[in-house]
Design an enzyme around this catalytic site. Structure first.
Site, PDB file in Angstrom:
ATOM      1  N   ARG A 252       0.846  -1.188   0.000  1.00 54.90           N
ATOM      2  CA  ARG A 252       0.000   0.000   0.000  1.00 54.90           C
ATOM      3  C   ARG A 252       0.885   1.243   0.000  1.00 54.90           C
ATOM      4  O   ARG A 252       1.861   1.334   0.738  1.00 54.90           O
ATOM      5  CB  ARG A 252      -0.937   0.015   1.224  1.00 54.90           C
ATOM      6  CG  ARG A 252      -2.122  -0.943   1.109  1.00 54.90           C
ATOM      7  CD  ARG A 252      -3.097  -0.453   0.029  1.00 54.90           C
ATOM      8  NE  ARG A 252      -4.265  -1.305  -0.097  1.00 54.90           N
ATOM      9  CZ  ARG A 252      -4.392  -2.275  -0.980  1.00 54.90           C
ATOM     10  NH1 ARG A 252      -3.385  -2.558  -1.794  1.00 54.90           N
ATOM     11  NH2 ARG A 252      -5.511  -2.977  -1.066  1.00 54.90           N
ATOM     12  N   GLU A 281      -3.071   7.667  -6.121  1.00 60.12           N
ATOM     13  CA  GLU A 281      -3.131   6.970  -7.404  1.00 60.12           C
ATOM     14  C   GLU A 281      -4.343   7.446  -8.193  1.00 60.12           C
ATOM     15  O   GLU A 281      -5.401   7.682  -7.602  1.00 60.12           O
ATOM     16  CB  GLU A 281      -3.227   5.456  -7.169  1.00 60.12           C
ATOM     17  CG  GLU A 281      -1.999   4.874  -6.476  1.00 60.12           C
ATOM     18  CD  GLU A 281      -2.115   3.376  -6.229  1.00 60.12           C
ATOM     19  OE1 GLU A 281      -3.180   2.786  -6.550  1.00 60.12           O
ATOM     20  OE2 GLU A 281      -1.165   2.790  -5.702  1.00 60.12           O
ATOM     21  N   HIS A 300       0.330  -0.123 -10.035  1.00 56.96           N
ATOM     22  CA  HIS A 300      -0.480  -0.973  -9.156  1.00 56.96           C
ATOM     23  C   HIS A 300      -0.931  -2.223  -9.919  1.00 56.96           C
ATOM     24  O   HIS A 300      -2.089  -2.646  -9.862  1.00 56.96           O
ATOM     25  CB  HIS A 300      -1.701  -0.208  -8.625  1.00 56.96           C
ATOM     26  CG  HIS A 300      -2.216  -0.751  -7.319  1.00 56.96           C
ATOM     27  ND1 HIS A 300      -2.722   0.058  -6.330  1.00 56.96           N
ATOM     28  CD2 HIS A 300      -2.297  -2.010  -6.825  1.00 56.96           C
ATOM     29  CE1 HIS A 300      -3.099  -0.667  -5.297  1.00 56.96           C
ATOM     30  NE2 HIS A 300      -2.850  -1.940  -5.584  1.00 56.96           N
TER      31      HIS A 300
END
Length: 336
Positions: A252, A281, A300
């Protein structure tokens, strides 16, 4: 199937409505096929970033299925029916207010077992090798016409190096298996939820995070986003590291203070960082990490493969079926 709505069988009672928030996956026929025997209606919630539109859509749902966004805070959860359900594609539920859901009798389920430990561990290992061996910068410089540049930038040997793992769940253990193949030496683990004996089973030594920062050449983050882990990589802990330290993050983005990391990287206080996740993000135009040669960024995507996508869609749909039928999802995360 990419239709705005999918109506599936059954007409004697009001159809259950399952909403899938966009951005979703390229195709949602997997969920529709699994939910069709219930006569459920599957809707793709195309809210386009308009929160007011999303909140209006939530009012009608019996189950909402979400990825990382949108954030389901107390306000959003207040628009869901009491006793409805939330299914998170994947593991992390930090974007869902679990207490607010509990207060409204809304069960939240996640999908912790879709096989992403394979993909994420592979991705973490790939980032590690790319960073330590300077694969990305070498590629850029060779394409720009440079050659014989090895000794201008140090590369440290992985074999025999100390590996530090923050969090020691399934992904971290899978990553450790891969890194043992490259000959890492001492393995240090920071995880307050395991015992010394458990770590020892894997040839690792349990310690605190500060000790990992001081001693590990490669630090790989595998912890969830919590109040305790927020910005654990910060100016102070970065100051404990050295010019050989490599930071890998496939967990994370919130575990790292981005501004502090950027300053340490610019000053050459640590070797580099390879990150699949960021605190904001998608990557912002003013992100201080972009443009730095000693940083590798991916979008990601550590969890992704064609196999993992199908698995996560199947298991998420099964969780929705459980909510609509038994009322008790197998992976119920906000139990009462």
């Amino acid at each position: 199937m990419n239709a705005e709505q999918c109506r599936c069988g059954g007409s004697d009672k009001r159809k259950a409505i399952v909403g899938i928030t966009e951005p979703g996956y390229a195709d949602h026929s997997v969920e529709a096929d699994i939910l069709s025997p219930l006569g459920a209606e599957v809707r793709l919630l195309r809210w386009g970033g308009d929160r007011a539109k999303l909140l209006e859509m939530l009012d009608e749902l019996d189950v909402v299925m979400v990825r990382d966004i949108p954030v389901l805070d107390a306000e959003a959860i207040g628009h869901l029916k009491a006793g409805s359900g939330i299914v998170r594609y994947g593991v992390g539920v930090d974007t869902i207010d679990l207490n607010a859901a509990r207060e409204r009798g809304i069960k939240v389920a996640n999908v912790p077992d879709y096989g992403a430990d394979i993909e994420v561990a592979d991705h973490a290992a790939a980032l590690t090798l790319a960073l330590v061996r300077r694969v990305v910068t070498r590629d850029e410089k060779v394409k720009a016409g440079q050659w014989n540049i090895a000794q201008k930038e140090p590369i440290y040997r992985i074999n025999g190096s100390t590996l530090g793992l923050v969090g020691f769940g399934k992904i971290a253990r899978s990553y450790l298996e891969r890194m043992r193949g490259f000959g890492v030496g001492e393995v240090l683990v920071y995880d307050p939820y395991i015992t010394d004996e458990y770590a020892a089973q894997f040839g690792a030594q349990r310690t605190d995070f500060d000790n990992i920062c001081r001693r590990a050449s490669i630090i790989s983050l595998h912890a969830p986003a919590t109040a305790e882990t927020r910005n654990m990589v910060n100016a102070r802990t970065l100051g404990l590291m050295n010019e050989k330290t490599c930071i890998i993050n496939t967990s994370r983005g919130g575990l790292i203070d981005t501004a502090a990391l950027a300053e340490a990287l610019k000053a050459g206080k640590i070797f580099g960082a390879a990150l699949d996740v960021l605190d904001k993000e998608p990557v912002a135009a003013d992100c201080p990490l972009t443009g730095l040669e000693n940083v590798i960024l991916t979008d990601h995507t550590g969890w992704y493969s064609e196999a993992s996508v199908r698995s996560i869609q199947e298991k998420a749909a099964q969780a929705a079926v459980e909510i609509l039928t038994t009322g008790t999802p197998t992976n119920w995360v906000n139990r009462w």
